[in-house]
Scaffold this motif. Sequence first.
Motif, PDB file in Angstrom:
ATOM      1  N   GLU A   1       0.827  -1.211   0.000  1.00 30.56           N
ATOM      2  CA  GLU A   1       0.000   0.000   0.000  1.00 30.56           C
ATOM      3  C   GLU A   1       0.859   1.258   0.000  1.00 30.56           C
ATOM      4  O   GLU A   1       0.515   2.251  -0.649  1.00 30.56           O
ATOM      5  CB  GLU A   1      -0.937  -0.010   1.210  1.00 30.56           C
ATOM      6  CG  GLU A   1      -2.063  -1.040   1.105  1.00 30.56           C
ATOM      7  CD  GLU A   1      -3.018  -0.956   2.274  1.00 30.56           C
ATOM      8  OE1 GLU A   1      -2.692  -0.262   3.265  1.00 30.56           O
ATOM      9  OE2 GLU A   1      -4.111  -1.564   2.199  1.00 30.56           O
TER      10      GLU A   1
ATOM     11  N   LYS B   1      -3.291   5.996 -10.989  1.00 29.97           N
ATOM     12  CA  LYS B   1      -4.482   6.239 -10.178  1.00 29.97           C
ATOM     13  C   LYS B   1      -5.288   4.967  -9.930  1.00 29.97           C
ATOM     14  O   LYS B   1      -5.963   4.843  -8.915  1.00 29.97           O
ATOM     15  CB  LYS B   1      -5.371   7.283 -10.867  1.00 29.97           C
ATOM     16  CG  LYS B   1      -4.740   8.664 -10.983  1.00 29.97           C
ATOM     17  CD  LYS B   1      -4.489   9.274  -9.611  1.00 29.97           C
ATOM     18  CE  LYS B   1      -3.884  10.667  -9.728  1.00 29.97           C
ATOM     19  NZ  LYS B   1      -3.567  11.239  -8.404  1.00 29.97           N
TER      20      LYS B   1
ATOM     21  N   VAL C   1      -6.608   0.338  -3.142  1.00 28.36           N
ATOM     22  CA  VAL C   1      -6.390   0.638  -1.722  1.00 28.36           C
ATOM     23  C   VAL C   1      -7.657   1.237  -1.114  1.00 28.36           C
ATOM     24  O   VAL C   1      -8.041   0.906   0.013  1.00 28.36           O
ATOM     25  CB  VAL C   1      -5.203   1.608  -1.559  1.00 28.36           C
ATOM     26  CG1 VAL C   1      -5.057   2.040  -0.102  1.00 28.36           C
ATOM     27  CG2 VAL C   1      -3.921   0.963  -2.052  1.00 28.36           C
ATOM     28  N   LYS C   2      -8.316   2.118  -1.875  1.00 24.24           N
ATOM     29  CA  LYS C   2      -9.535   2.771  -1.383  1.00 24.24           C
ATOM     30  C   LYS C   2     -10.603   1.745  -1.007  1.00 24.24           C
ATOM     31  O   LYS C   2     -11.315   1.912  -0.007  1.00 24.24           O
ATOM     32  CB  LYS C   2     -10.065   3.719  -2.460  1.00 24.24           C
ATOM     33  CG  LYS C   2     -11.406   4.346  -2.130  1.00 24.24           C
ATOM     34  CD  LYS C   2     -11.919   5.167  -3.302  1.00 24.24           C
ATOM     35  CE  LYS C   2     -13.336   5.644  -3.034  1.00 24.24           C
ATOM     36  NZ  LYS C   2     -13.894   6.399  -4.195  1.00 24.24           N
ATOM     37  N   HIS C   3     -10.715   0.687  -1.796  1.00 25.17           N
ATOM     38  CA  HIS C   3     -11.742  -0.331  -1.543  1.00 25.17           C
ATOM     39  C   HIS C   3     -11.224  -1.509  -0.709  1.00 25.17           C
ATOM     40  O   HIS C   3     -11.901  -2.534  -0.610  1.00 25.17           O
ATOM     41  CB  HIS C   3     -12.308  -0.836  -2.875  1.00 25.17           C
ATOM     42  CG  HIS C   3     -13.140   0.194  -3.582  1.00 25.17           C
ATOM     43  ND1 HIS C   3     -14.444   0.454  -3.246  1.00 25.17           N
ATOM     44  CD2 HIS C   3     -12.846   1.038  -4.605  1.00 25.17           C
ATOM     45  CE1 HIS C   3     -14.919   1.408  -4.028  1.00 25.17           C
ATOM     46  NE2 HIS C   3     -13.970   1.784  -4.856  1.00 25.17           N
ATOM     47  N   HIS C   4     -10.028  -1.361  -0.145  1.00 27.14           N
ATOM     48  CA  HIS C   4      -9.472  -2.341   0.806  1.00 27.14           C
ATOM     49  C   HIS C   4      -9.424  -3.760   0.229  1.00 27.14           C
ATOM     50  O   HIS C   4      -9.750  -4.734   0.913  1.00 27.14           O
ATOM     51  CB  HIS C   4     -10.291  -2.355   2.099  1.00 27.14           C
ATOM     52  CG  HIS C   4     -10.490  -0.994   2.694  1.00 27.14           C
ATOM     53  ND1 HIS C   4      -9.469  -0.297   3.293  1.00 27.14           N
ATOM     54  CD2 HIS C   4     -11.590  -0.195   2.770  1.00 27.14           C
ATOM     55  CE1 HIS C   4      -9.927   0.868   3.735  1.00 27.14           C
ATOM     56  NE2 HIS C   4     -11.211   0.962   3.417  1.00 27.14           N
TER      57      HIS C   4
ATOM     58  N   LYS D   1       0.654   4.126  -2.952  1.00 27.66           N
ATOM     59  CA  LYS D   1       0.370   5.546  -2.712  1.00 27.66           C
ATOM     60  C   LYS D   1       1.414   6.448  -3.357  1.00 27.66           C
ATOM     61  O   LYS D   1       1.118   7.587  -3.732  1.00 27.66           O
ATOM     62  CB  LYS D   1       0.307   5.806  -1.204  1.00 27.66           C
ATOM     63  CG  LYS D   1      -0.942   5.217  -0.548  1.00 27.66           C
ATOM     64  CD  LYS D   1      -0.947   5.431   0.947  1.00 27.66           C
ATOM     65  CE  LYS D   1      -2.193   4.823   1.581  1.00 27.66           C
ATOM     66  NZ  LYS D   1      -2.214   4.975   3.055  1.00 27.66           N
TER      67      LYS D   1
ATOM     68  N   ASP E   1     -15.336   2.199 -10.053  1.00 27.25           N
ATOM     69  CA  ASP E   1     -14.756   3.522  -9.791  1.00 27.25           C
ATOM     70  C   ASP E   1     -13.770   3.922 -10.882  1.00 27.25           C
ATOM     71  O   ASP E   1     -13.751   5.075 -11.327  1.00 27.25           O
ATOM     72  CB  ASP E   1     -14.042   3.518  -8.438  1.00 27.25           C
ATOM     73  CG  ASP E   1     -14.996   3.879  -7.308  1.00 27.25           C
ATOM     74  OD1 ASP E   1     -16.210   3.935  -7.562  1.00 27.25           O
ATOM     75  OD2 ASP E   1     -14.531   4.081  -6.171  1.00 27.25           O
TER      76      ASP E   1
ATOM     77  N   GLU F   1     -16.091  -3.250  -7.332  1.00 24.11           N
ATOM     78  CA  GLU F   1     -16.292  -1.852  -6.946  1.00 24.11           C
ATOM     79  C   GLU F   1     -15.146  -0.982  -7.461  1.00 24.11           C
ATOM     80  O   GLU F   1     -15.360   0.140  -7.921  1.00 24.11           O
ATOM     81  CB  GLU F   1     -16.391  -1.735  -5.426  1.00 24.11           C
ATOM     82  CG  GLU F   1     -17.716  -2.194  -4.836  1.00 24.11           C
ATOM     83  CD  GLU F   1     -18.867  -1.288  -5.222  1.00 24.11           C
ATOM     84  OE1 GLU F   1     -18.637  -0.079  -5.426  1.00 24.11           O
ATOM     85  OE2 GLU F   1     -20.001  -1.787  -5.363  1.00 24.11           O
ATOM     86  N   ALA F   2     -13.933  -1.506  -7.376  1.00 27.71           N
ATOM     87  CA  ALA F   2     -12.771  -0.766  -7.872  1.00 27.71           C
ATOM     88  C   ALA F   2     -12.856  -0.575  -9.384  1.00 27.71           C
ATOM     89  O   ALA F   2     -12.536   0.507  -9.900  1.00 27.71           O
ATOM     90  CB  ALA F   2     -11.487  -1.511  -7.504  1.00 27.71           C
TER      91      ALA F   2
ATOM     92  N   ASP G   1      -4.558   3.163  -6.721  1.00 29.40           N
ATOM     93  CA  ASP G   1      -5.084   3.851  -5.532  1.00 29.40           C
ATOM     94  C   ASP G   1      -6.518   3.425  -5.246  1.00 29.40           C
ATOM     95  O   ASP G   1      -6.951   3.396  -4.087  1.00 29.40           O
ATOM     96  CB  ASP G   1      -5.033   5.370  -5.729  1.00 29.40           C
ATOM     97  CG  ASP G   1      -3.601   5.887  -5.798  1.00 29.40           C
ATOM     98  OD1 ASP G   1      -2.712   5.217  -5.243  1.00 29.40           O
ATOM     99  OD2 ASP G   1      -3.383   6.948  -6.408  1.00 29.40           O
ATOM    100  N   ILE G   2      -7.243   3.113  -6.309  1.00 26.65           N
ATOM    101  CA  ILE G   2      -8.635   2.670  -6.135  1.00 26.65           C
ATOM    102  C   ILE G   2      -8.678   1.325  -5.420  1.00 26.65           C
ATOM    103  O   ILE G   2      -9.575   1.068  -4.610  1.00 26.65           O
ATOM    104  CB  ILE G   2      -9.332   2.590  -7.512  1.00 26.65           C
ATOM    105  CG1 ILE G   2      -9.384   3.979  -8.159  1.00 26.65           C
ATOM    106  CG2 ILE G   2     -10.737   2.020  -7.377  1.00 26.65           C
ATOM    107  CD1 ILE G   2      -9.933   3.996  -9.559  1.00 26.65           C
TER     108      ILE G   2
END
Length: 419
Positions: A50, A59, A65-68, A54, A121, A117-118, A62-63
């Motif tokens: 992670e 980009k 990571v955003k959605h774990h 970052k 996005d 979900e990623a 990063d998505i």
Amino acid sequence: MVKFFADWLFSLGMENLNIVFANIITGVIIVALAFLSKFLFEKVVIKPIEHFIKKSPNKWDDILVKHHVLGRISLMIPAIVIVSFAPVFPVVEELIKRLSTAYLIFIAAVVIDAILEAITDAYQFLEISRDKPIKSYITVVKIMMYIVISVIVISILTNTSPWGILSGIGALTAILLVIFRDSLLGLVASVQISKNNLVSIGDWIEVPKYQADGDVIDITLTTIRIQNWDKTITTIPSYALISESFKNWKGMFQAGGRRIKRSVFIDTSSIRFLDDELFERLHRIQILQPYLDSKKKEIEEFNRKNNIDMTEPVNGRRMTNIGTFRAYLNAYLRSHPGTNKDLIIMVRQLQPTDAGLPLEVYVFSKDTSWVNYESLQSDIFDHIFAAIPHFGLRVFQNPTGNDMRSLGNIFAAKSIDRE
């Protein structure tokens, strides 16, 4: 491991409960080891990844990571550790393996859910996402995935064939249709909306039945979210756009013009023929000169050919102040820098009413932005109201309290003069 703890407890004088406590201690150690493994996996593997993501210029990662996504993968570690130690408990080994396998399959579904979900996005960053949203289709994939996963998990826990479970579900089709009614209707509606390009994210739509008037901010399988102009959010079912009427303003933005359609009411008692004095005064208006010259020549030629007696004003053809004002407005709108010359420009009379003669301005602005459009519309009618008296016309207006007061003062003054 159980035998080791059993012998140790036996040596402490707990010969009656040594097996029970040995199993408990072993189980606690295995569970603690499982969660310790998860903790170490997160610290040693996930955190560095992670941290690298970052710092990456991309980009799309990063998505993730955003959605774990990686965090959800780590949820598998405890089950893997526990199922590895299942042989330590021969009596419940089969049960442990079933529960662990079911848990792993469920977590796999959760990981896939996060990946979907990623993807959704990431797709939003593409220009095509405005016209071809995929959120509805992703939702359908998720529903199908969870149905399949549920069947597999139940078959593992009950040690039955998945086909037997599916045959049982078939008998509940009617109930399932009722439960998933909105989802099924939404699925059909979403396909039609996407295929026919009826609505896209960012479109301004009006749905009177739901009092929705604003921009579309989200399209899902079952609902469409609209942010109204007062910043409230209205959520309507997707199938409402198929079964109900609605207005989409997308065509207005694509055409590059926003319509102005507004009337000004002229007092009919102020309408008259142009006399020489008014003609000469209006002839000084530059944009009106070509019209006046050509119209005067046309009318004079017509009257001369038909031997019209011009001593009577109603004989033959004559110019009127209302017709000249109409021609002036046409010329004014065509020369205005804010109007779209590629679309209709028209000034017309409507049916007279008890409020006077409606003179309607029908024109399109170049700028479709709401604020700029309203500013242009106001500027045009500011000019119209200011120009009307120059043509000997009056705007119709119902008497106000001030008019009644002024009239009363006149009558009072006349009464005093008589006395």
